[in-house]
Design a protein around this motif. Structure first.
Motif, short mmCIF file in Angstrom:
data_model
loop_
_atom_site.label_atom_id
_atom_site.label_comp_id
_atom_site.label_asym_id
_atom_site.label_seq_id
_atom_site.Cartn_x
_atom_site.Cartn_y
_atom_site.Cartn_z
N TYR A 13 -3.96 2.07 -3.18
CA TYR A 13 -3.47 3.66 -3.36
C TYR A 13 -4.90 4.45 -3.35
N ARG A 14 -4.58 5.56 -3.24
CA ARG A 14 -5.76 6.54 -3.04
C ARG A 14 -5.41 7.85 -3.74
N THR B 216 -4.61 11.24 -0.04
CA THR B 216 -3.61 10.52 0.89
C THR B 216 -2.70 11.63 1.48
N LEU C 105 5.81 9.34 -1.58
CA LEU C 105 4.67 8.36 -1.77
C LEU C 105 4.79 8.10 -3.27
N HIS D 60 1.05 -1.15 -0.09
CA HIS D 60 0.00 -0.12 -0.15
C HIS D 60 0.88 1.09 0.07
N GLU D 61 0.13 2.27 -0.29
CA GLU D 61 0.74 3.46 -0.37
C GLU D 61 0.94 4.47 0.79
N SER E 200 4.28 0.27 4.37
CA SER E 200 4.28 0.87 3.00
C SER E 200 5.57 0.88 2.27
N GLU F 188 -7.75 0.69 -6.17
CA GLU F 188 -8.13 2.26 -5.61
C GLU F 188 -8.92 2.03 -4.19
N SER G 253 6.50 -1.72 -0.06
CA SER G 253 6.38 -1.68 -1.62
C SER G 253 7.71 -1.43 -2.57
N VAL H 239 -4.25 4.67 3.31
CA VAL H 239 -5.15 4.43 2.05
C VAL H 239 -6.11 3.37 2.30
N ALA I 135 -3.76 -3.32 -8.89
CA ALA I 135 -4.04 -2.02 -8.00
C ALA I 135 -5.17 -2.01 -7.80
N CYS J 48 4.63 4.24 -5.12
CA CYS J 48 3.51 3.99 -6.24
C CYS J 48 4.40 3.28 -7.48
#
Length: 461
Positions: free
Chosen positions: A302-303, A308, A367, A203-204, A280, A389, A283, A207, A387, A371
């Motif tokens: 993610y968001r 975020t 961030l 995850h970011e 996070s 959202e 990632s 989120v 992914a 991503c």
């Protein structure tokens, strides 16, 4: 003997033996020597003919079990195995859980193989075990949403409750036990089995990933074990990163597999599926997971960038949570004093000096590194990486991610449990709080600096 003074029982026995003739003594000595030589010969032959599971010198007090007993049957073998593996019983049964690892002393490749007879490509990693209260976590995931909280609630933050061992040796012992049981085609004692990983959640940050972990637990508390940002996984993923690392990717992959294997041990007959929600920053190490478990599905949550960043840098929250020195208490800016290489490079790519970035710009750049790393791995994953959202996250979990991507059936009862846990703030901790949708509120309250930084660094990812 030979005129030397004897004491106690030895002297009395000597006095009694002195009445025997010299010929008798010679015969007795000769027979004793022959029998001793014969026994030594037999034992030497037996040990060379029966391969054993070797252990490190440090663990010589834990006897090895000849693999030849795997072909035997009956209670006598079970009793022998019980005695041989007694030192490791609590770990083998899954009664003690891996709560931490220390990788600072890791040695890899040829240097390790010279020192380690186990055949592992690394050594020097310490494994720390303690008994976790999984029932307490599964009863109400939002009250113990993070692994560190489960560790504390289980008393595993106290040194007296911890057991530290060499990780390679522990893996060797447990795999040896499992191999013997497999060769005998019998179930492990007390129903012990190893759960393979069913899915990973990256995850970011901020989120909804904790909601994902809570949902995976709540849908089937008895059947699922979910590690939410567990220390062993976080440490294993990054064990060999960086230019100064003492190990390479191959070693990192083997270490990661070993850690997941130990964390999957359970004696519960109902536990079948194991999931990991990774911190996070993990990632950036999805490549290790893909090499270790190429067929295991994973997601990246993610968001909307502004939303975020507002979760990290909401001015109203920052004013209440300023830390010493006036720096904002935000996860996304923790590395500002010592930025990682990928963030420095990202800033350079945008024509910026990382040392000159504002808090908002640094947060957005941080961030973006998460991503972009996830996106690169997703393109290589043959559909194993997806992914997800934030908007409509619960519906996506129920309708697609859990049943189709993770391959876990959801009946009506499981669906309702997910919906119920989604009504509660995912990190309620000690006091339950109802969850409130806040996306519009974050958009409305966002600052020009946050919006500009998100546009600069996050629009492409």
């Amino acid at each position: 003997m030979n005129g030397a003074t004897r004491s106690g029982i030895g002297r009395r026995r000597g006095a009694a033996a002195s009445s025997k003739s010299p010929l008798t003594s010679i015969v007795v000595v000769a027979v004793s020597f022959s029998l001793t030589f014969f026994v030594i010969l037999i034992l030497g032959f037996s040990s060379s003919a029966m391969p054993t599971i070797h252990s490190d010198d440090h663990w010589k007090d834990a006897p090895d079990v000849p693999l030849s007993i795997a072909a035997e049957k009956g209670d006598a073998v079970d009793e022998l195995m019980s005695k041989q593996f007694r030192k490791w019983a609590e770990i083998i049964r899954g009664d003690l859980h891996l709560v931490n690892i220390e990788t600072s002393g890791i040695i890899s490749n040829d240097e390790s193989k010279k020192k380690n007879k186990s055949g592992a490509s690394y050594q020097g990693v310490k494994a720390i075990f303690c008994k976790l209260d999984w029932a307490e976590y599964k009863k109400d995931p939002p009250l113990l949403p993070m692994f560190r909280m489960l560790v504390s609630a289980s008393g595993c933050d106290k040194t007296k409750n911890l057991i530290t061992m060499d990780l390679v040796t522990v893996v060797q012992k447990t795999r040896g036990y499992d191999k013997i049981r497999e060769m005998r085609q019998t179930q492990n004692v007390d129903g012990v089995h190893v759960m393979p990983p069913a899915g990973f959640v990256f995850h970011e940050s901020r989120v909804g990933s904790t909601l994902v972990a809570n949902a995976l637990t709540a849908m089937n508390p008895e059947g699922h074990r979910v590690y939410s940002e567990s220390t062993p996984i976080n440490e294993a993923l990054k064990a060999c990163q960086g230019m100064l690392s003492k190990c390479d990717m191959d070693v990192n992959v083997e270490l990661f597999r070993d850690v997941v294997y130990l964390m999957g041990r359970t004696s519960s007959p109902t536990e079948k599926n194991m999931f990991f929600k990774v911190s996070s920053v993990g990632s950036k190490r999805i490549g290790v997971l893909r090499e270790a478990f190429p067929s295991v599905p994973w997601i990246f949550v993610y968001r909307d960038p502004v939303q975020t960043m507002m979760s990290h840098l909401d001015p109203a929250k920052i004013q209440k949570k300023n830390v010493r020195g006036g720096a904002p208490a935000a996860v996304c800016t923790r590395a500002k004093r010592h930025p990682p290489e990928d963030l420095i490079q990202l800033a350079n790519d945008y024509g910026e000096d990382v040392d000159e970035l504002s808090d908002e710009e640094f947060c957005a750049a941080h961030l973006a590194t998460l991503c972009e790393s996830a996106l690169r791995q997703m393109k290589k994953s043959d559909g194993k990486g997806v992914a997800v959202e934030y908007d409509g996250l619960v519906d996506k979990l129920i309708q697609s991610i859990i049943p189709n991507h993770f391959g876990i059936d959801i009946d009506e009862a499981a669906r309702q449990r997910i919906l119920d846990v989604a009504k509660v703030y995912s990190k309620s901790k000690t006091d339950k709080k109802d969850w409130v949708e806040d996306s519009r509120k974050k958009d409305k309250r966002s600052t020009p600096e946050i919006r500009a930084a998100s546009t600069t660094f996050l629009s492409a990812s």
